[in-house]
Scaffold this active site. Structure first.
Site, PDB file in Angstrom:
ATOM      1  N   HIS A   7       0.825  -1.206   0.000  1.00 15.29           N
ATOM      2  CA  HIS A   7       0.000   0.000   0.000  1.00 15.29           C
ATOM      3  C   HIS A   7       0.861   1.258   0.000  1.00 15.29           C
ATOM      4  CE1 HIS A   7       0.598  -0.788   4.364  1.00 15.29           C
ATOM      5  NE2 HIS A   7       0.675   0.520   4.445  1.00 15.29           N
ATOM      6  N   HIS A  79       4.621   7.328   3.205  1.00 16.11           N
ATOM      7  CA  HIS A  79       5.514   6.219   2.856  1.00 16.11           C
ATOM      8  C   HIS A  79       4.790   5.252   1.932  1.00 16.11           C
ATOM      9  CE1 HIS A  79       3.315   4.432   6.315  1.00 16.11           C
ATOM     10  NE2 HIS A  79       3.514   3.284   5.684  1.00 16.11           N
ATOM     11  N   GLU A 130       8.020   1.069   4.364  1.00 14.69           N
ATOM     12  CA  GLU A 130       7.575   0.122   5.368  1.00 14.69           C
ATOM     13  C   GLU A 130       7.690  -1.277   4.784  1.00 14.69           C
ATOM     14  OE1 GLU A 130       3.580  -0.876   8.047  1.00 14.69           O
ATOM     15  OE2 GLU A 130       3.436   0.527   6.381  1.00 14.69           O
TER      16      GLU A 130
END
Length: 136
Positions: A7, A79, A130
């Site tokens: 994502h 991010h 991430e």
């Protein structure tokens, strides 16, 4: 091993206002709102089939998301998240090659209970990344 894009995370001043805008303009619906106490955020996802958009709103003034909004009052991309088989082994592999994995070494979990870790932006072309563990 990195297996794909999970994502993109966008910080917003208000989840409710963002949900309304995404619905009215793009026809997108926000999923269930969740709380991540460890990260100090209230969040929800827009499901897009092969990836998601994560919207995050700060819960408290000391959260990284709150500090992001101080620098970017209108919000913005915070991010992007890569799916990995194992956060522990992926983090160890990239750290051995010089990348900085952020945090104090304690396991971090997302709202789904999956392990996550963050890679310093200076070690990924200027973008905060991430790593999110997806097993099975």
């Amino acid at each position: 091993m990195i297996t794909g894009l999970s994502h993109v995370s966008i910080v917003v001043p208000s989840l409710d206002a963002a949900a309304k805008r995404l619905s009215e303009v793009y026809g997108l619906a926000l999923g269930e709102v969740k709380i991540n106490e460890q990260q100090g955020v209230r969040l929800a996802y827009v499901e897009l089939g092969n990836a998601k958009i994560e919207l995050m709103e700060p819960l408290r003034a000391d959260s990284p998301v709150s500090r992001f909004l101080e620098r970017n009052p209108g919000g913005g991309i915070h991010h992007f998240c890569l799916a990995v088989d194992s956060v522990e082994s992926t983090a160890a592999d990239i750290a051995a090659k010089g990348a900085r994995v952020l945090g104090d070494g304690k396991p971090q979990l997302n709202v789904h209970g999956e392990r996550v870790a963050f890679v310093h932006p200076k070690d990924f072309l200027g973008a905060l990344v991430e790593l999110e563990e997806h097993r099975g």
